[in-house]
Design an enzyme around this catalytic site. Structure first.
Site, mmCIF file in Angstrom:
data_model
loop_
_atom_site.group_PDB
_atom_site.id
_atom_site.type_symbol
_atom_site.label_atom_id
_atom_site.label_comp_id
_atom_site.label_asym_id
_atom_site.label_seq_id
_atom_site.Cartn_x
_atom_site.Cartn_y
_atom_site.Cartn_z
ATOM 1 C CE LYS A 96 -3.400 3.108 2.718
ATOM 2 N NZ LYS A 96 -3.697 2.938 3.823
ATOM 3 N N GLY A 157 -8.321 9.370 9.314
ATOM 4 C CA GLY A 157 -8.293 9.582 10.929
ATOM 5 C C GLY A 157 -9.607 9.907 11.776
ATOM 6 C CB ALA A 184 -8.537 7.161 4.474
ATOM 7 N N GLY A 185 -10.691 7.438 6.692
ATOM 8 C CA GLY A 185 -11.633 9.194 7.016
ATOM 9 C C GLY A 185 -13.522 8.501 7.172
ATOM 10 C CG ASN A 206 -6.110 1.468 11.782
ATOM 11 O OD1 ASN A 206 -4.742 1.700 11.918
ATOM 12 N ND2 ASN A 206 -6.460 1.131 12.970
ATOM 13 C CB THR A 207 -8.874 5.762 13.359
ATOM 14 O OG1 THR A 207 -7.771 5.903 12.688
ATOM 15 C CG2 THR A 207 -8.780 6.702 14.434
#
Length: 257
Positions: A96, A157, A184-185, A206-207
């Site tokens: 990635k 994040g 993401a996001g 992830n976050t």
């Protein structure tokens, strides 16, 4: 089932492995989510001898496909070197690719991203570029040899979800045959379902899971949402209407005179 570079993966959910309260909670999150791919930071793995070895042992026990990333890299040289380290550590051509261009938004550097993608593809890597919804940039990445695109939903994040619906829909329509992962996001399972309903092939986050009050429960929620969103897309949903339409037919209805 989804395929990336000829490799089939059972789940359309990818999970990151950073920021979890403990290794045990990380393992629980993966088990309950059913995620098929784990993204792993090369810097974390190489950061300490025994700590890194223990973490790698845990990831292997998850029995998922590993996607190393070049998180935190701000230059082409740094990203390429990190990718080369990843191939040695994890014995995979997958990478990635992140080349960060803006410190506050963590937006990709489009010029560095294309250059690094071209170098790594020439070296035999199978590149998953973290990019924006920009169509011109996407085209350049495909020309550089990428066979997958990973447009952001929002800055890393933030948990804002899909902040540019028009841009993402346009990107998906422009390259209908290219596997795409919204990366993401995302902050809520409903946002993941929305991405899947828009014909994206997978989501990566992830976050939203790692920082939840109950990461394992949130991971399971995302896993179910991804499945629901994909089913909705495959079911060919109805088009929205401007006017109401009765769900119960008027034929046979009693009328009073």
């Amino acid at each position: 089932m989804v395929s990336f570079y000829g490799t089939e993966v059972a789940s359309r959910l990818m999970l990151g492995t950073a920021q979890y309260p403990s290794p045990a909670i990380l393992e629980q999150a993966f088990r309950r989510s059913g995620a098929g791919i784990a993204t792993v930071s090369v810097r974390r793995e190489a950061g300490g001898e025994r700590a890194g070895a223990a973490f790698w042992d845990l990831v292997k026990q998850l029995d998922v496909k590993v996607l190393p990333n070049t998180a935190g890299c701000h230059s082409v040289r740094e990203a390429v070197t990190t990718a080369q380290m990843a191939r040695e550590l994890f014995d995979t051509p997958w990478i990635k690719l992140e080349v960060i261009g803006h410190a506050d938004t963590l937006q990709p550097d489009p010029f560095g991203l294309v250059e690094a993608a071209r170098i790594l593809t020439d070296e035999g890597f199978q590149v998953f570029p973290y990019t924006t919804e920009d169509i011109v940039l996407a085209d350049r990445l495909l020309e550089a040899g990428c066979e997958v695109l990973m447009p952001w939903g929002a800055p890393i994040g933030t948990g804002l979800g899909l902040t540019n619906i028009y841009g993402l829909r346009t990107l998906r329509a422009q390259f209908p045959d290219v596997p795409m992962v919204v990366d993401a996001g995302l902050g809520l399972p409903s946002q993941a379902a929305q991405a899947m309903e828009m014909a994206f092939d997978a989501v990566l986050l992830n976050t939203a899971v790692a920082k939840a009050g109950d990461p394992a429960a949130m991971a399971e929620g995302f896993g179910r949402a991804v499945e629901a969103g994909r089913l909705a897309y495959e079911a060919d949903p109805m088009e929205p209407r401007d006017m109401a339409a009765p769900s119960t037919p008027l034929i046979g209805k009693a009328f009073l005179e």
